[in-house]
Scaffold this motif. Structure first.
Motif, PDB file in Angstrom:
ATOM      1  N   GLU A   1      35.446  45.015  30.507  1.00  0.00           N
ATOM      2  CA  GLU A   1      35.840  45.958  31.723  1.00  0.00           C
ATOM      3  C   GLU A   1      34.765  45.858  32.620  1.00  0.00           C
ATOM      4  O   GLU A   1      34.795  46.615  33.736  1.00  0.00           O
ATOM      5  N   LYS A   2      33.546  45.192  31.826  1.00  0.00           N
ATOM      6  CA  LYS A   2      32.244  45.883  33.564  1.00  0.00           C
ATOM      7  C   LYS A   2      31.893  44.475  33.065  1.00  0.00           C
ATOM      8  O   LYS A   2      31.238  43.850  32.069  1.00  0.00           O
TER       9      LYS A   2
ATOM     10  N   LYS B   1      41.111  41.688  36.860  1.00  0.00           N
ATOM     11  CA  LYS B   1      41.681  42.149  35.710  1.00  0.00           C
ATOM     12  C   LYS B   1      43.366  42.453  34.747  1.00  0.00           C
ATOM     13  O   LYS B   1      43.615  42.237  34.204  1.00  0.00           O
ATOM     14  N   ARG B   2      42.906  43.951  36.118  1.00  0.00           N
ATOM     15  CA  ARG B   2      44.625  44.608  35.742  1.00  0.00           C
ATOM     16  C   ARG B   2      45.940  43.583  36.334  1.00  0.00           C
ATOM     17  O   ARG B   2      46.470  43.584  35.473  1.00  0.00           O
TER      18      ARG B   2
ATOM     19  N   LYS C   1      44.884  49.315  30.363  1.00  0.00           N
ATOM     20  CA  LYS C   1      43.534  49.302  30.377  1.00  0.00           C
ATOM     21  C   LYS C   1      43.862  49.337  28.287  1.00  0.00           C
ATOM     22  O   LYS C   1      42.558  49.103  27.898  1.00  0.00           O
TER      23      LYS C   1
ATOM     24  N   MET D   1      38.359  44.455  38.767  1.00  0.00           N
ATOM     25  CA  MET D   1      39.278  45.479  38.246  1.00  0.00           C
ATOM     26  C   MET D   1      41.122  45.445  38.428  1.00  0.00           C
ATOM     27  O   MET D   1      41.135  44.956  38.066  1.00  0.00           O
TER      28      MET D   1
ATOM     29  N   GLU E   1      35.590  47.450  42.361  1.00  0.00           N
ATOM     30  CA  GLU E   1      37.090  47.693  41.798  1.00  0.00           C
ATOM     31  C   GLU E   1      38.268  46.364  42.196  1.00  0.00           C
ATOM     32  O   GLU E   1      38.976  45.538  41.759  1.00  0.00           O
TER      33      GLU E   1
END
Length: 460
Positions: free
Chosen positions: A429-430, A363-364, A417, A360, A357
């Motif tokens: 995203e992984k 990244k966002r 995304k 991510m 979480e």
């Protein structure tokens, strides 16, 4: 005058004959080639360097240059009809228009534009394939008998696995032995197509310097410093708070044992050939190779092939996605991870999910900052693409978008995304196990620093 010119040419030929085979004399005008039509791939540039080495040794007076194909590239079955892999790289060289220029403004006799090669022929002679090729007349003399050039090792070039690191190393070799050790100073936008090997475009993800520096320049400098004989440092020149120009400080590392003198090494296409036979397009195969390394990709292909042989299982219908899943699962050691010590800073599944979480969210944030830094016209283009390609036709997200656009709390993650999928590689995203571990350590260090700061404040 003609006699003196011939004498100079013989002298240069004699000097070349005594040089080790692994050294390439690359003209300064070819160090900063700017593609004008198609992207130049890393593998194509490496093959081009090997061909140039062969041509220089055969001499400038020839019209055509020849080498056994097995001397240029290895790892695929050239005795069969499957030569499409190598043909694709020759097509790229013959059809990609490039501007030839030195990284130093005003250096070199002239500006030129042409393709990387003028032609290529594959000729079957007995059990061997022979490659014949030529160069455009306007650049041939400079390519094969350069007056100004940079010496570089083909063995070092083979170890660089991104376009930016390969080009940066070639350019820095030009300045490594200069007294000041400084490359030419150029606008940062000049470096953009040179380092990426991609024609410049307003739709490029690297229109903002912050993104270009983070995703291209810093990674290239890090790679060159890790695997080559050079130490490279980025120098930014600013006007106010805005970066305008870039140059690099270069110095050679302490003398190391010289590589053994051996024949020119061909480019190994074995992994790319295996991936293509497994069902991947050539450009996607090359991306997987550069991202995960040959060892991991070969192992993943072997696992997929074993599954394909099992008659009691459904066939793999999307080979690239299947390979990507294996490579991102952590069950194989990628080359990047293999050189790093195994670490683990979380113990439970819940802790791992929390780290994902956090990853991510980071990244966002990156994607949001990237979008906010774009000019308004570019933002409108991306929003229009989102509407056409990723916005659901009905439902709550569509209604929220009609009401608040991408500022809606439920629309924003969907838009980010979409943006990430468009500008970053598959699987962004992984996170890998190494990335999660690195994040866990960084968070613990930040927490420890915060506690220490609070304790220090209370003590005062």
């Amino acid at each position: 005058m003609a006699e003196a010119s011939n004498s100079n040419r013989r002298s240069r030929s004699s000097a070349r004959a005594t040089e080790p085979d692994y050294l390439l004399r690359k003209p300064v005008n070819t160090l900063a080639i700017v593609p004008k039509s198609e992207k130049i791939t890393v593998t194509a540039r490496k093959i081009y360097n090997v061909m140039l080495q062969f041509a220089q040794r055969q001499g400038v007076d020839k019209e055509r240059y020849r080498a056994r194909l097995s001397e240029i590239a290895i790892g695929i079955d050239f005795n069969s009809n499957n030569t499409e892999i190598i043909k694709q790289y020759f097509r790229q060289m013959a059809t990609t228009g490039v501007e030839w220029q030195s990284p130093t403004t005003g250096e070199g006799a002239r500006w030129s534009i042409s393709a990387l090669i003028a032609h290529a022929d594959l000729i079957q002679r007995g059990n061997e394939l022979t490659l014949e090729w030529s160069y455009a007349p306007n650049i041939k003399q400079e390519l094969l008998d350069p007056q100004r050039f940079a010496k570089m090792s083909l063995q070092v070039l083979a170890a660089l696995n991104t376009m930016a690191s390969l080009v940066l190393y070639e350019i820095c070799c030009r300045y490594a032995d200069n007294p000041g050790g400084l490359t030419a100073r150029q606008a940062w936008s000049w470096w953009r197509p040179v380092l990426t090997g991609t024609p410049d475009s307003p739709a490029s993800a690297y229109q903002e310097y912050k993104i270009f520096n983070r995703d291209v320049v810093k990674k290239a400098v890090k790679k060159v410093n890790e695997v080559t004989d050079l130490d490279v440092e980025l120098i930014e020149h600013k006007s106010g708070r805005s970066v305008q120009d870039l140059q690099f400080r270069v110095r050679r590392k302490q003398a190391q044992i010289a590589p053994a003198q051996r024949p020119i090494e061909p480019v190994d296409l074995k992994t790319i050939g295996n991936a293509i036979r497994a069902g991947l397009p050539q450009d996607r195969a090359e991306k997987l190779l550069l991202r995960f390394g040959a060892k991991a990709v070969d192992e993943a292909i072997a696992i997929m092939n074993e599954r394909q042989r099992r008659q009691n299982m459904e066939p793999v219908r999307a080979p690239e996605k299947y390979l990507l899943t294996i490579l991102q699962s952590g069950q194989l050691a990628t080359e990047k991870e293999a050189v790093l010590p195994a670490r683990k800073s979380y113990d439970t599944k819940a802790e791992r999910l929390k780290l994902i979480e956090q990853f991510m969210a980071y990244k966002r944030t990156q994607l949001s900052e990237m979008f906010q830094e774009m000019p308004q016209e570019d933002q409108k283009v991306w929003i229009a693409r989102f509407e056409q390609e990723a916005l659901p036709a009905t439902g709550a997200i569509q209604k929220a978008y009609q009401s608040k656009g991408i500022s809606s709390q439920i629309v924003r993650p969907v838009f980010l995304k979409f943006l990430g999928n468009a500008v970053w590689e598959d699987g962004w995203e992984k996170p890998t196990e190494y990335e999660l571990t690195d994040l866990a350590i960084r968070m613990k260090n930040e927490q420890a620093a915060a506690i220490e700061t609070r304790t220090s404040v209370r003590t005062r």
